[in-house]
Design an enzyme around this catalytic site. Structure first.
Site, PDB file in Angstrom:
ATOM      1  N   GLU A   1       0.865  -1.210  -0.138  1.00  0.00           N
ATOM      2  CA  GLU A   1      -0.108  -0.049  -0.240  1.00  0.00           C
ATOM      3  C   GLU A   1       0.751   0.999   0.134  1.00  0.00           C
ATOM      4  O   GLU A   1       1.795   1.305   0.646  1.00  0.00           O
ATOM      5  CB  GLU A   1      -0.895  -0.087   1.231  1.00  0.00           C
ATOM      6  N   PHE A   2       0.478   2.069  -0.933  1.00  0.00           N
ATOM      7  CA  PHE A   2       1.287   3.605  -0.868  1.00  0.00           C
ATOM      8  C   PHE A   2       0.718   4.500   0.272  1.00  0.00           C
ATOM      9  O   PHE A   2      -0.511   4.612   0.481  1.00  0.00           O
ATOM     10  CB  PHE A   2       1.035   4.090  -2.095  1.00  0.00           C
ATOM     11  N   ILE A   3       1.459   4.908   1.092  1.00  0.00           N
ATOM     12  CA  ILE A   3       0.962   5.856   2.202  1.00  0.00           C
ATOM     13  C   ILE A   3       1.494   7.372   1.815  1.00  0.00           C
ATOM     14  O   ILE A   3       2.772   7.254   1.659  1.00  0.00           O
ATOM     15  CB  ILE A   3       1.250   5.393   3.622  1.00  0.00           C
TER      16      ILE A   3
ATOM     17  N   ASP B   1      12.901  -2.435  14.766  1.00  0.00           N
ATOM     18  CA  ASP B   1      13.832  -1.436  14.331  1.00  0.00           C
ATOM     19  C   ASP B   1      13.290  -0.049  14.309  1.00  0.00           C
ATOM     20  O   ASP B   1      13.205   0.513  13.236  1.00  0.00           O
ATOM     21  CB  ASP B   1      14.303  -1.767  12.920  1.00  0.00           C
TER      22      ASP B   1
HETATM   23  N1  LIG Z   1       4.252   2.260   1.952  1.00  0.00           N
HETATM   24  C1  LIG Z   1       4.998   3.273   1.525  1.00  0.00           C
HETATM   25  N2  LIG Z   1       4.470   4.429   0.970  1.00  0.00           N
HETATM   26  C2  LIG Z   1       5.063   5.587   0.632  1.00  0.00           C
HETATM   27  N3  LIG Z   1       6.237   5.875   0.952  1.00  0.00           N
HETATM   28  C3  LIG Z   1       6.943   4.963   1.625  1.00  0.00           C
HETATM   29  C4  LIG Z   1       6.217   3.619   2.053  1.00  0.00           C
HETATM   30  N4  LIG Z   1       7.279   2.794   2.677  1.00  0.00           N
HETATM   31  C5  LIG Z   1       8.395   3.439   2.567  1.00  0.00           C
HETATM   32  N5  LIG Z   1       8.267   4.706   1.966  1.00  0.00           N
HETATM   33  C6  LIG Z   1       9.341   5.739   1.639  1.00  0.00           C
HETATM   34  O1  LIG Z   1      10.252   5.164   0.846  1.00  0.00           O
HETATM   35  C7  LIG Z   1      11.580   5.389   1.408  1.00  0.00           C
HETATM   36  C8  LIG Z   1      12.479   4.061   1.460  1.00  0.00           C
HETATM   37  O2  LIG Z   1      11.643   3.019   2.122  1.00  0.00           O
HETATM   38  P1  LIG Z   1      12.480   1.828   3.287  1.00  0.00           P
HETATM   39  O3  LIG Z   1      12.717   2.926   4.306  1.00  0.00           O
HETATM   40  O4  LIG Z   1      11.609   0.915   3.449  1.00  0.00           O
HETATM   41  O5  LIG Z   1      13.478   1.431   2.296  1.00  0.00           O
HETATM   42  P2  LIG Z   1      14.751   0.236   2.275  1.00  0.00           P
HETATM   43  O6  LIG Z   1      15.768   0.694   1.224  1.00  0.00           O
HETATM   44  O7  LIG Z   1      13.955  -0.825   2.209  1.00  0.00           O
HETATM   45  O8  LIG Z   1      15.080   0.726   3.819  1.00  0.00           O
HETATM   46  P3  LIG Z   1      16.270   1.289   4.637  1.00  0.00           P
HETATM   47  O9  LIG Z   1      15.649   2.822   4.896  1.00  0.00           O
HETATM   48  O10 LIG Z   1      16.660   0.364   5.737  1.00  0.00           O
HETATM   49  O11 LIG Z   1      17.572   1.691   3.763  1.00  0.00           O
HETATM   50  C9  LIG Z   1      11.146   5.760   2.913  1.00  0.00           C
HETATM   51  O12 LIG Z   1      12.162   6.803   3.432  1.00  0.00           O
HETATM   52  C10 LIG Z   1       9.844   6.287   3.072  1.00  0.00           C
HETATM   53  O13 LIG Z   1       9.967   7.598   2.601  1.00  0.00           O
END
Ligand SMILES: Nc1ncnc2c1ncn2[C@@H]1O[C@H](COP(=O)(O)OP(=O)(O)OP(=O)(O)O)[C@@H](O)[C@H]1O
Length: 252
Positions: A95-97, A200
């Protein structure tokens, strides 16, 4: 089984119930994976891809998100689909938030987290159904009925071993081993029950939606002692209103 050339697109246009994808935009912020927003006529989806790691990391992330989602407490993105990419990596669609402008209300965050800890019960003890990753470090979640044993072996012991293998520093390893052997009495008279942890919880994984409701992301879920959730609190910025609401929600 053959892998489609573009399994993300395929999922969005079938089970995702979209008939067209109108825009794909990159989302910054993550370090480990590539993140994108897919806008469609059935709403927006958030997609992460990893170019080298197979689906197991995202499968574990989806199981964690699902477990938190099912508590019906704090807002987390609903995971939709995980799979392999034809080039060898993997993807997750969720889901996009739409995040709000502010960091959100500390008191609401504490209350919702307390509600999640209370609702997320385990019948298998401490651990999780799969191993997962914290950042990109493996996290071992072998079920145990004993918190002290679980924490000693799967958390402290495993991390100490990784540090020894990587940096060869025996002093810290041996000190850590002494701590593991002698930490039992620290838990004397403490009532410990396994509860669902985000695992985390630092400021980079905490946000709020456009209504100001707290949202937590990018988990390393397992069932553990509730206080282990605050292991990352040194970089989460929790204040008095957070903890007051948290403990109030836990006690009601
Ligand atoms: N469900 C979501 N809907 C909209 N934006 C999201 C969502 N999940 C994450 N994001 C955005 O995307 C960015 C990257 O996601 P996430 O932190 O899960 O990346 P990652 O590369 O898996 O992890 P890490 O932060 O450990 O490097 C987040 O900083 C957030 O701003």
């Amino acid at each position: 089984m053959s892998v489609s050339q573009d399994p993300v697109r395929e999922w969005i246009l079938s089970e995702g119930q979209a008939t067209k994808i109108t825009k794909i935009s990159p989302v910054g912020g993550g370090c480990i994976n590539l993140a994108s927003r897919y806008d469609t006529d059935a709403g927006s989806f958030f997609v992460k891809t990893n170019r080298s790691i197979g689906p197991s990391m995202f499968e574990a992330e989806a199981l964690g998100l699902e477990a938190m989602y099912e508590t019906g407490t704090i807002r987390v993105p609903k995971p939709h689909k995980v799979g392999p990419l034809p080039t060898g990596g993997s993807f997750i669609v969720m889901e996009f938030i739409q995040f709000g402008a502010s960091r959100g209300n500390q008191s609401a965050l504490g209350r919702k987290l307390g509600e999640m800890h209370k609702a997320g019960k385990s019948s298998k003890g401490y651990g999780f159904d799969v191993n997962n990753t914290i950042g990109s470090t493996p996290q071992i979640n072998t079920w145990s009925s004993d918190w002290i044993q679980f924490y000693g072996e799967c958390r402290l012991g495993y991390q100490l071993k990784l540090a020894l293998d990587q940096y060869g520093d025996k002093t810290i390893y041996e000190k850590g081993q002494r701590l593991i052997k002698s930490m039992g009495p620290l838990f004397d008279n403490v009532i410990i029950e396994p509860c669902l942890l985000h695992g985390d919880l630092w400021s980079g994984n905490i946000s709020s939606d456009k209504n100001g409701e707290p949202v937590i992301l990018d988990p390393a879920c397992y069932y553990g002692h509730s206080e282990a959730e605050f292991g990352m609190s040194w970089c989460a910025g929790f204040g008095g209103s957070f903890y007051n609401s948290y403990f109030e929600a836990c006690d009601t």
